[in-house]
Scaffold this motif. Structure first.
Motif, PDB file in Angstrom:
ATOM      1  N   THR A  54      16.501  22.078  15.014  1.00 35.43           N
ATOM      2  CA  THR A  54      15.150  21.836  14.491  1.00 35.43           C
ATOM      3  C   THR A  54      14.663  20.430  14.862  1.00 35.43           C
ATOM      4  N   ILE A  55      15.576  19.460  14.879  1.00 31.92           N
ATOM      5  CA  ILE A  55      15.190  18.101  15.291  1.00 31.92           C
ATOM      6  C   ILE A  55      14.790  18.088  16.764  1.00 31.92           C
ATOM      7  N   ALA A  56      15.572  18.803  17.616  1.00 28.31           N
ATOM      8  CA  ALA A  56      15.231  18.881  19.042  1.00 28.31           C
ATOM      9  C   ALA A  56      13.897  19.591  19.243  1.00 28.31           C
ATOM     10  N   ASP A  57      13.659  20.635  18.444  1.00 25.50           N
ATOM     11  CA  ASP A  57      12.387  21.353  18.554  1.00 25.50           C
ATOM     12  C   ASP A  57      11.222  20.469  18.108  1.00 25.50           C
ATOM     13  N   ALA A  58      11.435  19.650  17.102  1.00 25.73           N
ATOM     14  CA  ALA A  58      10.381  18.728  16.660  1.00 25.73           C
ATOM     15  C   ALA A  58      10.062  17.710  17.750  1.00 25.73           C
ATOM     16  N   PHE A  59      11.094  17.261  18.475  1.00 21.50           N
ATOM     17  CA  PHE A  59      10.870  16.340  19.589  1.00 21.50           C
ATOM     18  C   PHE A  59      10.044  17.007  20.681  1.00 21.50           C
ATOM     19  N   LEU A  60      10.355  18.268  21.008  1.00 19.43           N
ATOM     20  CA  LEU A  60       9.580  18.989  22.013  1.00 19.43           C
ATOM     21  C   LEU A  60       8.142  19.213  21.542  1.00 19.43           C
ATOM     22  N   LEU A  61       7.990  19.471  20.248  1.00 15.69           N
ATOM     23  CA  LEU A  61       6.651  19.630  19.675  1.00 15.69           C
ATOM     24  C   LEU A  61       5.814  18.378  19.901  1.00 15.69           C
ATOM     25  N   TRP A  62       6.372  17.230  19.562  1.00 21.41           N
ATOM     26  CA  TRP A  62       5.617  15.985  19.698  1.00 21.41           C
ATOM     27  C   TRP A  62       5.339  15.657  21.161  1.00 21.41           C
ATOM     28  N   HIS A  63       6.275  15.949  22.046  1.00 23.01           N
ATOM     29  CA  HIS A  63       6.073  15.682  23.472  1.00 23.01           C
ATOM     30  C   HIS A  63       4.900  16.506  24.018  1.00 23.01           C
ATOM     31  N   GLY A  64       4.869  17.795  23.684  1.00 26.26           N
ATOM     32  CA  GLY A  64       3.771  18.638  24.151  1.00 26.26           C
ATOM     33  C   GLY A  64       2.450  18.297  23.494  1.00 26.26           C
ATOM     34  N   LEU A  65       2.504  17.959  22.203  1.00 28.00           N
ATOM     35  CA  LEU A  65       1.274  17.616  21.482  1.00 28.00           C
ATOM     36  C   LEU A  65       0.659  16.333  22.021  1.00 28.00           C
ATOM     37  N   LYS A  66       1.489  15.350  22.281  1.00 23.65           N
ATOM     38  CA  LYS A  66       0.967  14.081  22.793  1.00 23.65           C
ATOM     39  C   LYS A  66       0.342  14.263  24.165  1.00 23.65           C
ATOM     40  N   LYS A  67       0.925  15.130  24.958  1.00 22.58           N
ATOM     41  CA  LYS A  67       0.363  15.401  26.278  1.00 22.58           C
ATOM     42  C   LYS A  67      -0.999  16.054  26.158  1.00 22.58           C
ATOM     43  N   ARG A  68      -1.139  17.007  25.247  1.00 22.61           N
ATOM     44  CA  ARG A  68      -2.422  17.679  25.049  1.00 22.61           C
ATOM     45  C   ARG A  68      -3.463  16.722  24.456  1.00 22.61           C
ATOM     46  N   MET A  69      -3.038  15.855  23.578  1.00 22.95           N
ATOM     47  CA  MET A  69      -3.979  14.915  22.973  1.00 22.95           C
ATOM     48  C   MET A  69      -4.430  13.856  23.978  1.00 22.95           C
ATOM     49  N   ARG A  70      -3.541  13.488  24.891  1.00 26.13           N
ATOM     50  CA  ARG A  70      -3.939  12.539  25.939  1.00 26.13           C
ATOM     51  C   ARG A  70      -5.014  13.153  26.829  1.00 26.13           C
ATOM     52  N   ALA A  71      -4.866  14.443  27.113  1.00 24.27           N
ATOM     53  CA  ALA A  71      -5.848  15.119  27.961  1.00 24.27           C
ATOM     54  C   ALA A  71      -7.195  15.259  27.263  1.00 24.27           C
ATOM     55  N   LYS A  72      -7.172  15.401  25.935  1.00 23.21           N
ATOM     56  CA  LYS A  72      -8.429  15.617  25.202  1.00 23.21           C
ATOM     57  C   LYS A  72      -9.070  14.319  24.726  1.00 23.21           C
ATOM     58  N   PHE A  73      -8.269  13.400  24.200  1.00 21.80           N
ATOM     59  CA  PHE A  73      -8.819  12.186  23.585  1.00 21.80           C
ATOM     60  C   PHE A  73      -8.546  10.920  24.408  1.00 21.80           C
ATOM     61  N   GLY A  74      -7.854  11.052  25.533  1.00 24.92           N
ATOM     62  CA  GLY A  74      -7.509   9.868  26.311  1.00 24.92           C
ATOM     63  C   GLY A  74      -8.715   9.231  26.984  1.00 24.92           C
ATOM     64  N   VAL A  75      -8.560   7.961  27.329  1.00 23.36           N
ATOM     65  CA  VAL A  75      -9.597   7.175  27.989  1.00 23.36           C
ATOM     66  C   VAL A  75      -9.119   6.870  29.410  1.00 23.36           C
ATOM     67  N   VAL A  76     -10.001   7.094  30.370  1.00 25.82           N
ATOM     68  CA  VAL A  76      -9.654   6.858  31.767  1.00 25.82           C
ATOM     69  C   VAL A  76      -9.630   5.352  32.033  1.00 25.82           C
ATOM     70  N   GLY A  77      -8.512   4.870  32.557  1.00 28.62           N
ATOM     71  CA  GLY A  77      -8.362   3.447  32.846  1.00 28.62           C
ATOM     72  C   GLY A  77      -8.815   3.102  34.252  1.00 28.62           C
ATOM     73  N   THR A  78      -8.571   1.873  34.606  1.00 21.28           N
ATOM     74  CA  THR A  78      -8.970   1.398  35.938  1.00 21.28           C
ATOM     75  C   THR A  78      -8.190   2.075  37.058  1.00 21.28           C
ATOM     76  N   ASP A  79      -6.990   2.555  36.745  1.00 23.20           N
ATOM     77  CA  ASP A  79      -6.176   3.229  37.759  1.00 23.20           C
ATOM     78  C   ASP A  79      -6.529   4.704  37.899  1.00 23.20           C
ATOM     79  N   GLY A  80      -7.525   5.167  37.118  1.00 25.12           N
ATOM     80  CA  GLY A  80      -7.950   6.561  37.208  1.00 25.12           C
ATOM     81  C   GLY A  80      -7.155   7.517  36.350  1.00 25.12           C
ATOM     82  N   LYS A  81      -6.183   7.013  35.600  1.00 27.28           N
ATOM     83  CA  LYS A  81      -5.363   7.848  34.729  1.00 27.28           C
ATOM     84  C   LYS A  81      -5.791   7.682  33.273  1.00 27.28           C
ATOM     85  N   LYS A  82      -5.605   8.756  32.517  1.00 26.44           N
ATOM     86  CA  LYS A  82      -5.964   8.717  31.107  1.00 26.44           C
ATOM     87  C   LYS A  82      -4.836   8.097  30.297  1.00 26.44           C
TER      88      LYS A  82
END
Length: 219
Positions: free
Chosen positions: A154-182
């Motif tokens: 369950t701890i490993a699954d929680a880690f995978l949950l946060w990894h995928g969630l952070k990736k999705r949140m970066r795509a939705k709420f992230g800000v594009v920097g000078t290097d062109g990446k969010k």
């Protein structure tokens, strides 16, 4: 010579008296020239003094009544927030549940099959098994090791949950920097907010899931 000067001074007409001085004398004495009372008999208070007199004290005299009123107000606010968590009313949710990011976290966790939502029933089952095989030392050790294995999964699954969630949140709420990446920095406590929700049984989660089924991912 002196008598003529005196008579001249005394014979000056009353109308020749300076009207400004006469008005000041009347105002200072508080009475008109006839000697009768005028106005309210006291000076008009200044504006700031009058406003200060009309102000009510911030701390009421009856502290017991004030405490009771504060408790009633807090209870009413809790009832409003609880109803909002039941219905999903964003306007009256508690501060920790407000905002588009928190709503996105809830929808993502609710759409995913999480091992954490089965942890409590599984752990309760292992405890019952441990009592049943309490006299058997070998089985007790096996059950305990299996329980530890479930915890690690369950701890490993929680880690995978946060990894995928952070990736999705970066795509939705992230800000594009000078290097062109969010780039995206989650709010403080977002990870624990997601993990604690994932460890709750789905039907008992508050605020209520917006969808009744798994697999409905947020956009």
């Amino acid at each position: 010579m002196f008598s003529r000067h005196k008579s001249g001074a005394s014979s000056s007409p009353s109308g020749s008296t300076d009207p400004v001085a006469k008005a000041a004398e009347i105002e200072g004495s508080g009475t008109p020239s006839g000697g009768g009372p005028t106005g309210k008999g006291r000076p008009t208070p200044k504006r700031n003094v009058a406003q200060a007199a009309n102000k009510r004290p911030l701390v009421p005299n009856d502290r017991k009544a004030a405490t009771k009123a504060a408790r009633e107000k807090a209870r009413e606010q809790r009832n409003i927030e609880y109803r909002a968590m039941q219905t999903g009313d964003e306007r009256h949710l508690p501060p920790r549940d407000k905002g588009p990011e928190k709503r996105f976290v809830r929808d993502y966790v609710d759409a995913r099959w999480n091992l954490g939502e089965f942890f409590l029933p599984v752990a309760f089952g292992f405890i019952v098994l441990n009592f049943l095989f309490l006299s058997n030392a070998t089985m007790s050790i096996v059950i305990l090791m299996l329980l530890y294995g479930v915890v690690l999964l369950t701890i490993a699954d929680a880690f995978l949950l946060w990894h995928g969630l952070k990736k999705r949140m970066r795509a939705k709420f992230g800000v594009v920097g000078t290097d062109g990446k969010k780039s995206y920095v989650p709010q403080k406590g977002t990870m624990m907010y997601a993990v604690m929700r994932a460890f709750q049984i789905r039907r008992s989660r508050l605020p209520r899931p917006s969808s009744k089924k798994h697999g409905v991912w947020p956009e």
